[in-house]
Design a protein around this motif. Structure first.
Motif, short mmCIF file in Angstrom:
data_model
loop_
_atom_site.label_atom_id
_atom_site.label_comp_id
_atom_site.label_asym_id
_atom_site.label_seq_id
_atom_site.Cartn_x
_atom_site.Cartn_y
_atom_site.Cartn_z
N HIS A 11 0.81 -1.21 0.00
CA HIS A 11 0.00 0.00 0.00
C HIS A 11 0.84 1.27 0.00
O HIS A 11 0.33 2.35 -0.29
N LEU A 12 2.12 1.16 0.32
CA LEU A 12 2.96 2.34 0.46
C LEU A 12 3.02 3.16 -0.83
O LEU A 12 2.88 4.39 -0.80
N ASP A 13 3.17 2.50 -1.96
CA ASP A 13 3.30 3.24 -3.21
C ASP A 13 2.09 4.13 -3.47
O ASP A 13 2.23 5.31 -3.77
N VAL A 14 0.90 3.57 -3.33
CA VAL A 14 -0.29 4.37 -3.60
C VAL A 14 -0.45 5.49 -2.57
O VAL A 14 -0.90 6.59 -2.89
N LEU A 15 -0.06 5.24 -1.33
CA LEU A 15 -0.14 6.30 -0.32
C LEU A 15 0.84 7.43 -0.64
O LEU A 15 0.50 8.61 -0.47
N LEU A 16 2.02 7.08 -1.12
CA LEU A 16 2.98 8.12 -1.50
C LEU A 16 2.47 8.90 -2.70
O LEU A 16 2.58 10.14 -2.75
N LEU A 17 1.90 8.21 -3.69
CA LEU A 17 1.32 8.90 -4.84
C LEU A 17 0.22 9.86 -4.37
O LEU A 17 0.13 10.99 -4.85
N ALA A 18 -0.60 9.41 -3.42
CA ALA A 18 -1.69 10.25 -2.92
C ALA A 18 -1.16 11.51 -2.23
O ALA A 18 -1.77 12.57 -2.36
N THR A 19 -0.02 11.40 -1.55
CA THR A 19 0.52 12.60 -0.88
C THR A 19 1.01 13.62 -1.90
O THR A 19 1.09 14.81 -1.59
N LEU A 20 1.29 13.17 -3.12
CA LEU A 20 1.76 14.09 -4.17
C LEU A 20 0.62 14.60 -5.04
O LEU A 20 0.82 15.45 -5.90
N ALA A 21 -0.60 14.11 -4.82
CA ALA A 21 -1.74 14.53 -5.63
C ALA A 21 -2.04 16.02 -5.44
O ALA A 21 -2.52 16.67 -6.37
N GLU A 32 6.16 13.74 6.02
CA GLU A 32 5.30 14.45 6.97
C GLU A 32 3.83 14.41 6.55
O GLU A 32 2.95 14.28 7.38
N ALA A 33 3.56 14.53 5.24
CA ALA A 33 2.18 14.47 4.75
C ALA A 33 1.58 13.10 5.04
O ALA A 33 0.40 13.00 5.39
N LEU A 34 2.38 12.06 4.90
CA LEU A 34 1.92 10.71 5.20
C LEU A 34 1.61 10.58 6.68
O LEU A 34 0.57 10.03 7.07
N ARG A 35 2.49 11.11 7.52
CA ARG A 35 2.28 11.06 8.97
C ARG A 35 1.05 11.87 9.38
O ARG A 35 0.16 11.37 10.07
N GLU A 36 0.99 13.11 8.92
CA GLU A 36 -0.12 13.98 9.32
C GLU A 36 -1.45 13.51 8.74
O GLU A 36 -2.48 13.54 9.43
N GLY A 37 -1.44 13.07 7.49
CA GLY A 37 -2.67 12.61 6.85
C GLY A 37 -3.25 11.36 7.48
O GLY A 37 -4.44 11.09 7.35
N SER A 38 -2.41 10.60 8.18
CA SER A 38 -2.87 9.37 8.83
C SER A 38 -3.06 9.56 10.33
O SER A 38 -3.19 8.58 11.06
N GLY A 39 -3.05 10.80 10.78
CA GLY A 39 -3.20 11.04 12.21
C GLY A 39 -2.06 10.47 13.02
O GLY A 39 -2.23 10.09 14.18
N GLY A 40 -0.87 10.41 12.42
CA GLY A 40 0.32 9.90 13.12
C GLY A 40 0.51 8.39 13.01
O GLY A 40 1.52 7.86 13.45
N ARG A 41 -0.43 7.70 12.43
CA ARG A 41 -0.33 6.24 12.34
C ARG A 41 0.80 5.78 11.43
O ARG A 41 1.45 4.78 11.69
N PHE A 42 1.03 6.51 10.34
CA PHE A 42 2.08 6.13 9.40
C PHE A 42 3.25 7.10 9.52
O PHE A 42 3.46 7.95 8.67
N ASP A 43 3.98 6.97 10.60
CA ASP A 43 5.17 7.78 10.85
C ASP A 43 6.38 6.92 10.50
O ASP A 43 6.98 6.29 11.37
N LEU A 44 6.68 6.86 9.22
CA LEU A 44 7.68 5.92 8.73
C LEU A 44 9.08 6.54 8.72
O LEU A 44 9.23 7.74 8.51
N PRO A 45 10.09 5.71 8.90
CA PRO A 45 11.46 6.22 8.84
C PRO A 45 11.84 6.61 7.41
O PRO A 45 11.29 6.08 6.43
#
Length: 114
Positions: A11-21, A32-45
């Motif tokens: 799912h990571l690829d589509v989530l990254l694409l979505a952050t660039l939409a 940061e967009a991935l972290r903030e957009g998921s309410g902190g759930r996806f705080d990836l290194p």
């Protein structure tokens, strides 16, 4: 609760694409967009984010360009036309999948028997 790259596998690829939409972002802003957009759930290194961005760029789904900000070089990524098409298709596939899973996990009442 921080998510992991393993948790997002597939799912990571589509989530990254979505952050660039919403428009171009540099790598850390994507993270940061991935972290903030998921309410902190996806705080990836960054060790998970940057290889995925490079993979998406090699696949032609995003394009990157270098710039200098405050004397530091950073790479900014944007969706390509192919990336927009892929995101659109993946969103449709996700909706269908989520609908099916929801139907199984949260079934409605059994049909009434008369």
């Amino acid at each position: 609760m921080a998510g992991s790259g393993q948790e997002l596998k597939g799912h990571l690829d589509v989530l990254l694409l979505a952050t660039l939409a919403a428009g171009p972002r540099h790598g850390y802003a994507v993270k940061e967009a991935l972290r903030e957009g998921s309410g902190g759930r996806f705080d990836l290194p960054t060790g998970t984010i940057y290889p995925a961005l490079h993979r998406l760029e090699e696949a032609g789904l995003i394009a990157g360009s270098w710039s200098a900000v405050d004397g530091r070089r950073r790479r900014t990524y944007r969706l390509t036309v192919a990336g927009e098409r892929r995101l659109h298709a993946d969103r449709g596939n996700w909706r269908e999948f989520a609908t099916a899973v929801t139907a199984l996990l949260e079934p409605g009442p059994w049909p009434a028997t008369s």
